[in-house]
Structures are given as structure tokens and as C-alpha cells.
Design a protein around this motif. Structure first.
Motif, PDB file in Angstrom:
ATOM      1  N   LYS A 230       1.067  -1.548  -0.100  1.00  0.00           N
ATOM      2  CA  LYS A 230       0.047  -0.284  -0.164  1.00  0.00           C
ATOM      3  C   LYS A 230       1.351   1.232  -0.185  1.00  0.00           C
ATOM      4  O   LYS A 230       1.979   1.472   0.329  1.00  0.00           O
ATOM      5  CB  LYS A 230      -0.880  -0.318   1.253  1.00  0.00           C
ATOM      6  CG  LYS A 230      -1.972  -1.290   1.099  1.00  0.00           C
ATOM      7  CD  LYS A 230      -3.241  -1.584   2.326  1.00  0.00           C
ATOM      8  CE  LYS A 230      -4.085  -2.025   2.467  1.00  0.00           C
ATOM      9  NZ  LYS A 230      -5.022  -1.871   3.387  1.00  0.00           N
ATOM     10  N   PRO A 231       0.381   2.679  -0.278  1.00  0.00           N
ATOM     11  CA  PRO A 231       0.719   3.863  -0.620  1.00  0.00           C
ATOM     12  C   PRO A 231       1.985   4.008   0.956  1.00  0.00           C
ATOM     13  O   PRO A 231       2.589   4.311   1.055  1.00  0.00           O
ATOM     14  CB  PRO A 231      -0.409   5.000  -0.417  1.00  0.00           C
ATOM     15  CG  PRO A 231      -1.060   4.297  -1.580  1.00  0.00           C
ATOM     16  CD  PRO A 231      -1.002   2.704  -0.852  1.00  0.00           C
TER      17      PRO A 231
ATOM     18  N   MET B 144      -5.574   4.984  -0.921  1.00  0.00           N
ATOM     19  CA  MET B 144      -5.213   4.236  -2.087  1.00  0.00           C
ATOM     20  C   MET B 144      -4.663   5.169  -3.159  1.00  0.00           C
ATOM     21  O   MET B 144      -4.341   4.103  -3.796  1.00  0.00           O
ATOM     22  CB  MET B 144      -5.609   2.798  -1.739  1.00  0.00           C
ATOM     23  CG  MET B 144      -6.427   1.739  -0.407  1.00  0.00           C
ATOM     24  SD  MET B 144      -4.306   1.654  -0.120  1.00  0.00           S
ATOM     25  CE  MET B 144      -4.326  -0.179  -1.691  1.00  0.00           C
ATOM     26  N   SER B 145      -5.958   6.308  -3.330  1.00  0.00           N
ATOM     27  CA  SER B 145      -5.253   6.748  -5.011  1.00  0.00           C
ATOM     28  C   SER B 145      -4.711   7.895  -4.573  1.00  0.00           C
ATOM     29  O   SER B 145      -3.698   8.340  -5.197  1.00  0.00           O
ATOM     30  CB  SER B 145      -7.032   7.423  -5.218  1.00  0.00           C
ATOM     31  OG  SER B 145      -7.615   8.325  -4.064  1.00  0.00           O
ATOM     32  N   SER B 146      -4.539   8.074  -3.093  1.00  0.00           N
ATOM     33  CA  SER B 146      -3.303   9.259  -3.033  1.00  0.00           C
ATOM     34  C   SER B 146      -1.631   9.033  -3.222  1.00  0.00           C
ATOM     35  O   SER B 146      -1.245  10.265  -3.298  1.00  0.00           O
ATOM     36  CB  SER B 146      -3.323   9.474  -1.403  1.00  0.00           C
ATOM     37  OG  SER B 146      -2.326   8.399  -0.758  1.00  0.00           O
ATOM     38  N   ALA B 147      -1.353   7.425  -3.811  1.00  0.00           N
ATOM     39  CA  ALA B 147       0.141   7.476  -3.800  1.00  0.00           C
ATOM     40  C   ALA B 147       0.835   6.552  -4.650  1.00  0.00           C
ATOM     41  O   ALA B 147      -0.392   5.761  -4.542  1.00  0.00           O
ATOM     42  CB  ALA B 147       0.992   8.029  -2.211  1.00  0.00           C
ATOM     43  N   PRO B 148       1.165   6.255  -5.738  1.00  0.00           N
ATOM     44  CA  PRO B 148       1.245   4.920  -5.577  1.00  0.00           C
ATOM     45  C   PRO B 148       1.495   3.598  -5.599  1.00  0.00           C
ATOM     46  O   PRO B 148       1.830   3.970  -3.610  1.00  0.00           O
ATOM     47  CB  PRO B 148       2.773   4.856  -6.415  1.00  0.00           C
ATOM     48  CG  PRO B 148       2.958   6.330  -6.394  1.00  0.00           C
ATOM     49  CD  PRO B 148       2.305   7.448  -5.796  1.00  0.00           C
ATOM     50  N   CYS B 149       1.353   2.662  -5.165  1.00  0.00           N
ATOM     51  CA  CYS B 149       1.337   1.243  -4.792  1.00  0.00           C
ATOM     52  C   CYS B 149       1.966   0.368  -5.763  1.00  0.00           C
ATOM     53  O   CYS B 149       1.733   0.206  -6.865  1.00  0.00           O
ATOM     54  CB  CYS B 149       0.097   0.863  -4.474  1.00  0.00           C
ATOM     55  SG  CYS B 149      -0.981   0.518  -5.606  1.00  0.00           S
TER      56      CYS B 149
ATOM     57  N   GLU C 288     -10.568   4.116  -9.677  1.00  0.00           N
ATOM     58  CA  GLU C 288     -10.298   2.496  -9.556  1.00  0.00           C
ATOM     59  C   GLU C 288     -10.070   1.800  -8.075  1.00  0.00           C
ATOM     60  O   GLU C 288     -10.734   0.759  -7.868  1.00  0.00           O
ATOM     61  CB  GLU C 288      -8.897   2.412  -9.929  1.00  0.00           C
ATOM     62  CG  GLU C 288      -8.604   2.377 -11.575  1.00  0.00           C
ATOM     63  CD  GLU C 288      -7.337   2.598 -12.114  1.00  0.00           C
ATOM     64  OE1 GLU C 288      -7.396   2.025 -13.252  1.00  0.00           O
ATOM     65  OE2 GLU C 288      -6.764   3.494 -11.201  1.00  0.00           O
ATOM     66  N   THR C 289      -9.849   2.550  -6.839  1.00  0.00           N
ATOM     67  CA  THR C 289     -10.182   2.038  -5.506  1.00  0.00           C
ATOM     68  C   THR C 289     -10.893   2.062  -5.091  1.00  0.00           C
ATOM     69  O   THR C 289     -11.607   0.536  -4.469  1.00  0.00           O
ATOM     70  CB  THR C 289      -9.342   3.661  -5.219  1.00  0.00           C
ATOM     71  OG1 THR C 289     -10.355   4.080  -4.931  1.00  0.00           O
ATOM     72  CG2 THR C 289      -7.712   3.589  -5.468  1.00  0.00           C
TER      73      THR C 289
END
Ligand code: ADP
Ligand code: MG
Length: 146
Positions: free
Chosen positions: A9-10, A65-70, A44-45
Motif C-alpha cells: 500500500k502507499p 489508496m489513490s493518494s500515492a503509488p502502490c 479504481e480504488t
């Protein structure tokens, strides 16, 4: 052989823990069948976590979950779903057992370092959410087939 979807996760990626988590995946005998770095959109999340859309934490979860890459990964092993959940530990890091990934790296109930599928059926379904069939690499010489 069973498949599960893991996500670094991010929080864990930003914290610099991706390498250690991948190392743990390999040392626990999982074969990595697919892996990529992605920055998920909010939509997407929301699709991925649709089962939780009535829960009070849904907004917080999809924003995080959409705040930064994973890094989503398709993992394969005998008993992959249960084994991965054992390795990651309880959702709430305060309740996660010693030696689990969430005990080691999670900072809160929401920002808890990793995802793991909750059933064999969802392992397949969630893998397909992130990867096309051709991106999930079958076979090959690796630890689970040695
Ligand atoms: P798990 O990831 O252990 O399967 P759940 O499926 O219950 O846990 O929840 C999905 C994700 O939603 C959790 O990993 C966590 O990031 C987040 N989450 C769950 N419960 C809460 C909560 N009470 N507050 C904030 N975030 C939560
Ligand atoms: Mg779950």
C-alpha cells in the motif's frame, strides 16, 4: 496451487519498505506471478473496494489508496490466501501478531502497509482487477516448483 492478491500500500511504499516486503514474500515461499507499480485513480480504488462501500471508512480508504503509488502483486503458493493473511497479520496493527508485516510496518487501521485477498475466489478476481491474463506469468523455475 492457489493465488492471492497482495498490495504494497502507499504508506509502505512511501516509507521505503517495499524491498523488505518483497523479500518476505519470497522467503515465505510465494511465487510472484505479476507485479507492477501503479498510481490508482479514486474510481479504481472505489471499484476494488466496492464490497466496503457502505462502511464508514470507505471514503478514507479510497482516498488513501489513490493518494500515492502502490504495488499490486499476484502471489501463488499452496494455501496462498491463508498463508499470506498469516504473514500480514490482523487488519488493526495494534492486534497484529509479533513478526507479521502489519506489526512491523503498519501505522494505523487504515494505513496498514499491505492488502491480502480473503478467499481463493477473490484471489483470482482481485488479480484480474489489476492484471490481464497475459500479465500473469505462469510456470517458470522458482521456489514453489523446485
Ligand atoms: P483486511 O485488509 O485485513 O482484509 P478489511 O477487508 O476489513 O481488512 O478492510 C479493508 C481495508 O480497509 C483495511 O485493510 C484497511 O486499510 C481499511 N479499514 C478497515 N477497517 C477500517 C477502519 N475501521 N478504519 C479505517 N480503515 C479501515
Ligand atoms: Mg479484506
Amino acid at each position: 496451487m492457489e493465488r492471492t492478491l497482495a498490495i504494497i500500500k502507499p504508506d509502505a511504499l512511501a516509507g521505503g519498505h517495499a524491498g523488505k516486503i518483497i523479500d518476505r514474500i519470497i522467503s515465505e515461499g510465494f511465487a510472484i506471478r505479476a507485479m507492477k507499480l501503479v498510481r490508482l485513480t479514486r474510481r479504481e480504488t472505489e471499484g476494488f473496494y466496492a464490497v466496503h462501500n457502505e462502511r464508514p471508512f470507505f471514503g478514507e480508504l479510497t482516498e488513501f489508496m489513490s493518494s500515492a503509488p502502490c504495488i499490486p502483486l499476484v502471489l501463488e503458493r499452496a494455501d496462498a490466501v491463508a498463508k499470506w493473511r498469516e504473514v500480514i497479520g490482523a487488519t488493526n496493527p495494534a492486534e497484529a501478531a509479533e513478526g507479521t508485516i502489519r506489526k512491523q510496518f503498519a501505522t494505523s487501521m487504515g494505513e496498514n502497509a499491505v492488502h491480502g485477498s480473503d478467499s481463493s475466489e477473490n484471489g483470482i478476481k482481485e488479480g484480474r482487477y489489476f492484471f490481464s491474463e497475459s500479465e500473469i506469468v505462469a510456470g517458470g523455475a522458482d521456489v514453489t516448483e523446485a
